[in-house]
Design a protein around this motif. Structure first.
Motif, PDB file in Angstrom:
ATOM      1  N   GLY A 355       0.784  -1.228   0.000  1.00  0.00           N
ATOM      2  CA  GLY A 355       0.000   0.000   0.000  1.00  0.00           C
ATOM      3  C   GLY A 355       0.815   1.277   0.000  1.00  0.00           C
ATOM      4  O   GLY A 355       0.242   2.369   0.005  1.00  0.00           O
ATOM      5  N   ALA A 356       2.145   1.176  -0.007  1.00  0.00           N
ATOM      6  CA  ALA A 356       2.966   2.388   0.024  1.00  0.00           C
ATOM      7  C   ALA A 356       2.676   3.246  -1.206  1.00  0.00           C
ATOM      8  O   ALA A 356       2.654   2.747  -2.338  1.00  0.00           O
ATOM      9  N   ASP A 357       2.429   4.520  -0.960  1.00  0.00           N
ATOM     10  CA  ASP A 357       2.209   5.477  -2.041  1.00  0.00           C
ATOM     11  C   ASP A 357       1.138   4.988  -3.037  1.00  0.00           C
ATOM     12  O   ASP A 357       1.290   5.112  -4.247  1.00  0.00           O
ATOM     13  N   ALA A 365      -9.967  -3.718  -0.929  1.00  0.00           N
ATOM     14  CA  ALA A 365      -9.329  -4.877  -0.321  1.00  0.00           C
ATOM     15  C   ALA A 365      -8.027  -5.155  -1.104  1.00  0.00           C
ATOM     16  O   ALA A 365      -7.951  -4.797  -2.278  1.00  0.00           O
ATOM     17  N   PRO A 366      -7.003  -5.725  -0.494  1.00  0.00           N
ATOM     18  CA  PRO A 366      -6.939  -6.320   0.840  1.00  0.00           C
ATOM     19  C   PRO A 366      -6.543  -5.352   1.955  1.00  0.00           C
ATOM     20  O   PRO A 366      -6.395  -5.786   3.087  1.00  0.00           O
ATOM     21  N   ASP A 372       3.044  -7.281   5.654  1.00  0.00           N
ATOM     22  CA  ASP A 372       2.688  -8.393   4.771  1.00  0.00           C
ATOM     23  C   ASP A 372       2.564  -7.913   3.329  1.00  0.00           C
ATOM     24  O   ASP A 372       1.780  -7.014   3.035  1.00  0.00           O
ATOM     25  N   GLN A 373       3.309  -8.569   2.454  1.00  0.00           N
ATOM     26  CA  GLN A 373       3.296  -8.151   1.044  1.00  0.00           C
ATOM     27  C   GLN A 373       1.954  -8.391   0.370  1.00  0.00           C
ATOM     28  O   GLN A 373       1.651  -7.803  -0.666  1.00  0.00           O
ATOM     29  N   PHE A 376      -3.409  -6.600   4.151  1.00  0.00           N
ATOM     30  CA  PHE A 376      -3.975  -6.991   5.451  1.00  0.00           C
ATOM     31  C   PHE A 376      -4.847  -8.239   5.359  1.00  0.00           C
ATOM     32  O   PHE A 376      -4.777  -9.127   6.203  1.00  0.00           O
ATOM     33  N   LEU A 377      -5.693  -8.311   4.323  1.00  0.00           N
ATOM     34  CA  LEU A 377      -6.665  -9.401   4.261  1.00  0.00           C
ATOM     35  C   LEU A 377      -6.723  -9.992   2.850  1.00  0.00           C
ATOM     36  O   LEU A 377      -7.645  -9.698   2.071  1.00  0.00           O
ATOM     37  N   PRO A 378      -5.756 -10.871   2.535  1.00  0.00           N
ATOM     38  CA  PRO A 378      -5.867 -11.577   1.249  1.00  0.00           C
ATOM     39  C   PRO A 378      -7.171 -12.375   1.219  1.00  0.00           C
ATOM     40  O   PRO A 378      -7.721 -12.716   2.274  1.00  0.00           O
TER      41      PRO A 378
END
Lengths: 523, 114
Positions: A355-357, A365-366, A372-373, A376-378
């Motif tokens: 989620g960076a930038d 989602a996720p 975690d690559q 948060f919620l695969p």
């Protein structure tokens, strides 16, 4: 009268008064329950309320026990940190009442009545005609619930600390305990405020649970269940109003990106003439300059200090926030300017793994994740949680024991409807409230466990009703208490009924059993 | 109590008489599992289709309904509401109000009151 009003007019004393009233009501309910206890079959009444719970008592004790500290501390923290995707994380609760109560409820209740079982190990041993099964279930219940108790005790103590932070008698007590525990191994290094709150909280819960038994737990659960609903019902419209509407909140969240973890140093132009302490949670701003095309916003995650005679701190942990215009309006300007004379130097930066930038990450989602690559919620995890919430609730011992206590089938079916509505008005609104908190209270990603009491304070401050903070903070406090008392009773019933009465003293007499129960619980 | 709730006849050639509470509970359990499966399929299916790896537009906006992202509204909010309605229907129309009262008090519990 004037002095009383003056006292009640301050937020801190309002919080104290709210808490005192709350505890007084809980103790009164325990006392009433103790009176009922004296007139009934002791063990059946003490551990199961004589299997006579009506619809409201059964529904509210079931719902309130399920809604633990996690629901009002951990869950808001997750919503704040990961955004809308947490609605999917908790979505299994839409079907929990039907599965957890309807799947096994009727049979558990019937079998418990047939066998006279008053605990889960009782029921399993009789149902499968296996002492080993009974013993195994005792070990599992005592072992695993004990771990869960620890987190509930901690949660209750933290909330109480937040509630009492500005109360002067509490601050005096903290100073006194700090002097008393200074130099004592382990205790000396613990936060004295935490020790006080842990002691008070533990005493309150143990006393009312011990004295009143299952019925006290149920009656207090009913009250606590209503407190939780009231807290959410008050917070929801006010949170949306403070954030400028739900549409505006989601639009704003669409533009947000998760913070970076940073290490930074703070330095002053000259050597410090005395120790300068920078508290945990301090806002720092690196202003726009020729070197930096735009301002950068940081928030510290630990205390830091510039020692006398030095000009800079050691490298300290912080987060760098990328704030939207709406969030910028809510950065506490006074705090931000307090340390503006310090120069911020970023030593290292670690971006979130997902989620960076990436605008939009909080509304899709996720969801963002620092570690975690896959986010948060695969999807696979979303499926797992849907199963986990639903079927683990059906097998949760404190839920199962309540299924042994309702009066009849009609009570069960009405309670399922009540619990379904209860969960709907608790969990989904909490997602909305703490999405709004991202706009109203930016920068709490580093201490997101505090977002519930902070939001309660912010709301009551905004509408200039300080006493409301005490009421709103009572909601998570009630959640912790209602779970904790049930777990305490589960563990004590496993020890007293299944170990002591079954294995050691089967002909336990009433007069002795009463004393024995209390003695064993206190060990 | 016997290990099962079958009213097992002494003569094995006699037909087994099932406890009606057991039969009702089994039928209700089957319906509950079906409702659970429907909720799971709707929620996960919709969120996967509309919520995962969605490209946001140039203004970083996602489609919204009543201020919520569309996938949250249709994938979680609506099925939650439907699940509540189905729960009410199930409890009112399908759930049998069986008589659960039976047996005697546990001898050990009685002893404690002696």
């Amino acid at each position: 009268m004037h002095s009383l009003l003056a006292v009640a007019d301050t937020s801190s004393n309002s919080a104290l008064i709210t808490f005192a009233i709350y505890i007084a009501v809980v103790m009164f309910l325990a006392w009433c329950s103790g009176r009922v206890l004296k007139k009934r079959n002791f063990l059946s009444e003490y551990f199961l309320g004589s299997r006579s719970l009506g619809m409201w008592a059964f529904a509210m004790t079931f719902a309130a026990t399920s809604a633990s500290g996690g629901s009002f501390i951990g869950f808001p923290s997750k919503v704040y940190t990961h955004g809308w995707v947490v609605a999917l994380w908790i979505a299994g609760y839409m079907i929990v009442p039907l599965v957890a109560m309807g799947l096994l409820g009727k049979r558990i209740n019937q079998l418990a009545r047939k066998s006279g079982a008053i605990t889960i190990p009782d029921l399993l041993r009789d149902r499968f005609e296996s002492k080993a099964m009974g013993m195994l279930s005792i070990v599992v219940i005592v072992f695993f619930l004990s771990f869960n108790l620890v987190s509930q005790f901690k949660g209750g103590s933290i909330i109480l600390q937040t509630l009492l932070a500005d109360v002067s008698p509490y601050q005096d007590a903290v100073a006194g305990v700090a002097r008393l525990t200074h130099g004592i191994p382990m205790l000396g290094s613990a936060d004295p405020g935490y020790l006080i709150c842990l002691t008070v909280f533990t005493l309150a819960v143990v006393i009312y649970t011990t004295y009143g038994g299952f019925r006290a737990v149920v009656w207090t659960d009913v009250m606590q269940g209503f407190v939780m609903v009231a807290g959410v019902a008050v917070m929801l419209p006010l949170a949306i109003w403070m954030a400028g509407g739900l549409q505006s909140t989601t639009e704003d969240m669409s533009r947000m990106t998760p913070p970076n973890g940073v290490k930074l140093t703070l330095s002053a132009a000259e050597n410090a003439s005395q120790d300068l302490t920078i508290p945990k949670g301090t806002w720092l701003i690196r202003r726009q300059s020729d070197d930096a095309p735009k301002a950068r916003y940081f928030r510290t995650l630990a205390h830091a200090s510039i020692a006398k005679g030095k000009s800079a701190t050691e490298p300290l942990e912080a987060i760098e926030l990328f704030l939207t215009p709406s969030q910028l309006e809510n950065v506490p300007s006074q705090q931000a300017s307090e340390f503006n004379h310090l120069t911020v130097t970023v030593v290292s930066v670690s971006e979130p793994e997902y989620g960076a930038d990436q605008p939009g990450v909080y509304v899709t989602a996720p969801g963002p994740s620092a570690s975690d690559q896959l986010g948060f919620l695969p999807l696979s995890l979303a499926v797992s949680f849907f199963f986990m919430w639903t079927f683990s609730s059906a097998g949760q011992p404190s839920n199962m024991v309540r299924l042994m206590a309702f009066r009849d089938s009609r009570t069960l079916s009405r309670a399922m409807i009540t619990v379904a509505i209860y969960y709907s008005v608790i969990y989904f609104p909490l997602v909305i409230i703490f999405c709004c908190a991202r706009v109203v209270l930016p920068g709490w990603e580093g201490q997101s466990d505090h977002i519930m009491p902070e939001m309660a304070s912010a709301i009551s401050f905004a509408i200039e009703m300080p006493w409301l903070a005490g009421l709103l903070v009572a909601a998570p406090f009630a959640a912790v208490m209602s779970t904790l008392d049930s777990f305490l009773l589960m563990i004590s019933s496993a020890v007293v009924r299944d170990v002591y009465q079954r294995q050691i003293n089967p002909m336990l007499l009433r007069s002795r059993s009463n004393g024995s129960l209390i003695w064993l619980r206190c060990r | 109590m016997s290990a099962s709730d079958l009213n097992t006849p002494a003569d094995s050639t006699e037909p087994i008489i099932w406890d009606p509470v057991f039969l009702h509970a089994r039928r209700e359990a089957l319906v509950i599992v079906l409702i659970f499966t429907a909720c799971l399929a709707w929620t996960i299916g919709w969120c996967w289709w509309d919520g995962y790896n969605v490209a946001v537009d140039a203004d970083a906006m996602v489609p919204m309904v009543f201020g919520m992202p569309r996938w949250v509204f249709w994938g979680i909010g609506v099925p939650w509401l439907v699940a509540d309605v189905v729960t009410i229907w199930f409890c009112v129309r399908l759930y049998r109000a069986d008589d659960l009262s039976d047996g005697e008090e546990d001898p050990l519990a009685e002893a404690s009151d002696a």
